[in-house]
Design a protein around this motif. Structure first.
Motif, PDB file in Angstrom:
ATOM      1  N   PRO A  48       0.991  -1.294   0.450  1.00  0.00           N
ATOM      2  CA  PRO A  48      -0.311   0.348  -0.240  1.00  0.00           C
ATOM      3  C   PRO A  48       0.809   1.326   0.385  1.00  0.00           C
ATOM      4  CG  PRO A  48      -0.037  -1.212   1.786  1.00  0.00           C
ATOM      5  CD  PRO A  48       0.590  -1.892   1.272  1.00  0.00           C
ATOM      6  N   PHE A  49       0.822   2.192  -0.915  1.00  0.00           N
ATOM      7  CA  PHE A  49       1.393   3.467  -1.417  1.00  0.00           C
ATOM      8  C   PHE A  49       0.585   3.853  -2.346  1.00  0.00           C
ATOM      9  CE2 PHE A  49       4.353   6.101  -2.025  1.00  0.00           C
ATOM     10  CZ  PHE A  49       4.808   6.171  -1.081  1.00  0.00           C
ATOM     11  N   THR A  50       0.850   5.676  -1.523  1.00  0.00           N
ATOM     12  CA  THR A  50       0.375   6.974  -2.337  1.00  0.00           C
ATOM     13  C   THR A  50       0.489   7.399  -3.163  1.00  0.00           C
ATOM     14  OG1 THR A  50      -2.347   6.907  -1.549  1.00  0.00           O
ATOM     15  CG2 THR A  50      -1.253   8.804  -2.726  1.00  0.00           C
ATOM     16  N   TYR A  51       0.834   7.601  -4.955  1.00  0.00           N
ATOM     17  CA  TYR A  51       1.831   8.095  -5.123  1.00  0.00           C
ATOM     18  C   TYR A  51       1.721   9.512  -5.514  1.00  0.00           C
ATOM     19  CZ  TYR A  51       4.042   3.860  -6.198  1.00  0.00           C
ATOM     20  OH  TYR A  51       4.458   2.113  -5.480  1.00  0.00           O
ATOM     21  N   ASN A  52       1.888  10.512  -5.032  1.00  0.00           N
ATOM     22  CA  ASN A  52       1.727  11.991  -5.651  1.00  0.00           C
ATOM     23  C   ASN A  52       2.256  12.608  -6.751  1.00  0.00           C
ATOM     24  OD1 ASN A  52       0.153  12.401  -2.960  1.00  0.00           O
ATOM     25  ND2 ASN A  52       1.902  11.464  -2.182  1.00  0.00           N
ATOM     26  N   VAL A  53       1.571  13.094  -7.820  1.00  0.00           N
ATOM     27  CA  VAL A  53       2.344  12.727  -8.838  1.00  0.00           C
ATOM     28  C   VAL A  53       2.126  13.933  -9.567  1.00  0.00           C
ATOM     29  CG1 VAL A  53       2.408  10.947  -9.523  1.00  0.00           C
ATOM     30  CG2 VAL A  53       0.498  11.923 -10.537  1.00  0.00           C
ATOM     31  N   ASP A  54       2.379  14.895 -10.560  1.00  0.00           N
ATOM     32  CA  ASP A  54       1.599  16.065 -11.290  1.00  0.00           C
ATOM     33  C   ASP A  54       1.456  15.639 -12.509  1.00  0.00           C
ATOM     34  OD1 ASP A  54       2.354  18.225  -9.799  1.00  0.00           O
ATOM     35  OD2 ASP A  54       4.484  18.021 -10.206  1.00  0.00           O
ATOM     36  N   PRO A  55       0.684  16.400 -13.570  1.00  0.00           N
ATOM     37  CA  PRO A  55       0.297  15.823 -15.143  1.00  0.00           C
ATOM     38  C   PRO A  55       1.541  16.332 -15.623  1.00  0.00           C
ATOM     39  CG  PRO A  55      -0.813  17.629 -14.659  1.00  0.00           C
ATOM     40  CD  PRO A  55      -0.525  17.252 -12.808  1.00  0.00           C
TER      41      PRO A  55
END
Length: 686
Positions: A48-55
């Protein structure tokens, strides 16, 4: 951690590329770059992990699979309101170079983070997966949520007079929840399969095709909870030919505008917009709030076939031809056929003066409906509006099992399907066996009355049963249970010297089913439904001297079908090679646990040849002939005398047709309930 075909991205330090929850698009793109340089590589996002990204930071190359744990979430970061990129090119994942091929997404979640992106100028089109110029794309087992753009957008070219051939798009088993624009948006592509998805949209259509062809859209649930546009939108512009679009077995409900919207505009000939087939869908409760509403609304397509759907409780119209949002179709002569549909309970649209029609044609000068065997009932205003003819329709209560609970099975005294068993009702729906005589009914379970049911379960294994006797079934594909035959159940012969007799149907399509008590016998072949044969036995024990028998005539009363057949029906009688048990005989078996040597029954012909082709008796019914309410006779004297003399054990008659090709006919059986129509064996002594 790298394998020969896969690399890992993680948030706990265990991957080949490791993220810290800030600019995680950097590490994901590094993994994608590696995959692009090593075709066939799988990029795996660990959870489990949330990958925070830009468009506009992650680009997928050719021959790449990107997958992950279901607990791996790719989430767009809070955006700067001054983010400068034009809206049409913003996306979380895009194709590398604008034309990557052979791309697969599966297994993880993409979160559009709407609460932290809403204020960004032009951000209504931050798409989640956006592939321009790509072919051979598969997206499955993904979760998309909280988006402000399309969940999946695949586009070829920008020329409206174009469609890419053999694009090969597979989109299935995805959950698309509250995205901002389209759930699935495909432009100028072909060879498409979209199935088994759940789609709920906030702004526009659930599934939208623009200038696409060769598409199957099936078994999806599409809703909008009073937001968004149409459930399924098929859009055509310009002269490019659009055809072969099949929409079936979808559940489309509570859509803000139209359940299915099909429209063409611009300049083209009507032959460039054909081949749409809409069938076996449930389309209910659509048109909750807007001025363009209805169950199915169409314009500008010719030869559309809409059949065997449930269209219930939609606003303004169940099915309508109408120009929507000022789109105008070119030319005239557009014809749509409505067949075997149940269209009920249309709700008045207060924004259109209380309009509520079952079927409406607001384009009667250029478009027309052909109405065939529909049930149109209980609209708020009128069953039909500007419909010239509907002579075979019925306008009665279809008797759904539970309309309020959206159980659209038809009530049946013989039984309707309910989860795992057949449940009898106290009444039977008038829609059972009321569909078009030309429609295929072969997928309906026995007893199917040899005619299709109206509605979404017609010609399916869940079709409500014909007749009045309740049955017990453990599953839809299994025939009725067979209780042991008791002496009181044995039919009484019209010949006083024949005290007992049996008749059984055997069917190639249901090789394990036992058909002992059907009111009909049938032989021959229905294309797509297989071969039908019968097996009968008469007790001849009261006849002791074969030399005294001068003739034996076997008679069958022909009653179906009441249409001609492409081939003559040549009926033949053979001698079953062994005794058989009427309680257990089927296409595959002659007794409980005892198989035939040959599926479909073992027989001997008149010359003693196993599975031979010289019958004991034969008669020909011409393909052009229709049932004429009389018996057809076969001379079985030689076979009966062989049984009575003891030359052979009395194993009865095996009845089949010679060619078993498009030559199906049916006769009344011993169980038809009318003595003057039952099969007869008349034996005359000298």
């Amino acid at each position: 951690m790298t394998s020969s075909s896969g690399i890992y991205v993680a948030g706990d330090g265990s991957g080949d590329y490791n993220c810290d929850g800030t600019d995680d698009h950097i590490q994901i793109q590094q993994a994608l770059d590696y995959a692009a340089s090593n075709p066939g590589t799988t990029v795996y996002l660990k959870g489990p992990f949330t990958y925070n990204v830009d468009p506009n930071k992650m680009y997928v190359g050719s021959h790449t699979t990107i997958t992950g744990d279901s607990t791996a979430v790719v989430k767009i970061k809070k955006q700067d309101p001054n983010f400068p990129t034009p809206s049409l090119t913003r996306a979380i994942f895009q194709a590398n170079g604008g034309s990557a091929q052979d791309i697969t997404f599966h297994g993880f979640e993409i979160d559009g983070n709407i609460l932290n992106s809403w204020s960004v100028s032009g951000n209504d089109h931050v798409n989640m997966i956006q592939l321009y110029g790509s072919t051979d794309v598969t997206v499955y087992n993904m979760s998309f949520k909280n988006g402000l753009g399309d969940a999946i957008k695949i586009n070829h070219d920008s020329n409206d007079n174009y469609v890419h051939e053999n694009t090969n798009i597979q989109i299935y088993n995805n959950k698309i929840d509250k995205t901002g624009h389209e759930g699935i948006y495909l432009l100028r592509v072909s060879n498409i399969s979209i199935h088994d998805n759940f789609v709920s949209c906030r702004n526009d259509a659930g599934i939208r095709l623009f200038n696409c062809k060769d598409a199957s859209i099936f078994n999806n649930e599409i809703t909008s909870e009073n937001h968004g546009g149409a459930g399924i939108e098929i859009q055509k512009n310009s002269a490019v030919k659009i055809n072969n679009i099949e929409i079936y077995e979808n559940n489309i409900h509570d859509i803000r505008t139209m359940g299915i919207w099909i429209y063409g505009y611009g300049t083209y000939d009507k032959t460039a917009a054909t081949g749409v087939h809409i069938h076996h869908n449930i389309i209910r409760g659509n048109g909750l709030y807007t001025d363009e509403v209805g169950g199915i609304v169409l314009q500008g397509f010719d030869g559309t076939l809409i059949e065997n759907n449930i269209i219930d409780g939609n606003y303004r119209s169940g099915v309508a031809m109408r120009n929507s949002y000022d789109y105008v179709s070119p030319g005239s002569g557009y014809v749509t056929t409505l067949r075997n549909n149940i269209i009920t309970n249309t709700v008045p649209d207060t924004r259109a003066g209380g309009t509520a029609y079952g079927v409406s044609n607001d384009l009667s000068s250029t478009h027309s409906f052909v109405m065939e065997y529909n049930c149109v009932y209980n609209p708020g205003q009128s069953n039909y509006n500007k419909i010239s003819s509907h002579p075979t329709d019925i306008n009665v209560d279809p008797l759904f099992v539970d309309n309020k609970a959206y159980d659209y099975h038809l009530k049946s005294k013989a039984g309707h399907w309910s989860d795992s068993s057949w449940v009898p009702d106290t009444v039977s729906s008038p829609c059972i066996d009321a569909g078009s005589p030309s429609s295929d009914y072969s997928n309906e379970p026995e007893d199917n009355g040899n005619r299709i049911n109206i509605g979404a379960f017609g010609n399916t294994k869940y079709a409500s049963l014909s007749g009045i006797a309740p049955v017990t079934r453990s599953q839809a594909s299994v025939a009725e249970s067979q209780a042991p035959v008791t002496e009181s159940q044995v039919p009484v012969s019209q010949n006083p010297l024949i005290s007992k007799m049996y008749d059984n149907r055997i069917r190639e399509a249901y090789p394990e089913n036992v058909y002992l008590d059907k009111p009909y016998l049938d032989v021959g072949n229905i294309p797509g439904a297989g071969i039908y044969r019968d097996i009968m036995w008469f007790d001849l024990s009261e006849y002791t001297d074969s030399e005294e028998i001068s003739s034996a005539t076997f008679s069958l009363y022909w009653y179906y079908p009441d249409v001609s057949r492409p081939e003559d029906t040549v009926i033949e009688i053979y001698r079953p090679a062994a005794s058989w048990n009427p309680e257990y005989v089927s296409w595959n078996k002659k007794d409980n646990g005892v198989a035939w040597n040959n599926a479909g029954g073992d027989w001997l012909d008149k010359t003693g040849v196993s599975q031979g082709s010289t019958p004991y008796a034969t008669i020909t019914i011409k393909g052009s002939a229709l049932p004429d309410n009389r018996y057809y006779e076969l001379d079985v004297t030689d076979l009966v005398k062989e049984y009575v003399s003891g030359e052979y054990e009395n194993t009865g008659f095996l009845i089949k047709t010679r060619y078993e090709s498009s030559d199906y006919v049916a006769f009344h059986s011993l169980e038809c309930g009318k003595e003057d129509l039952e099969p007869k064996l008349d034996i005359v002594n000298s």
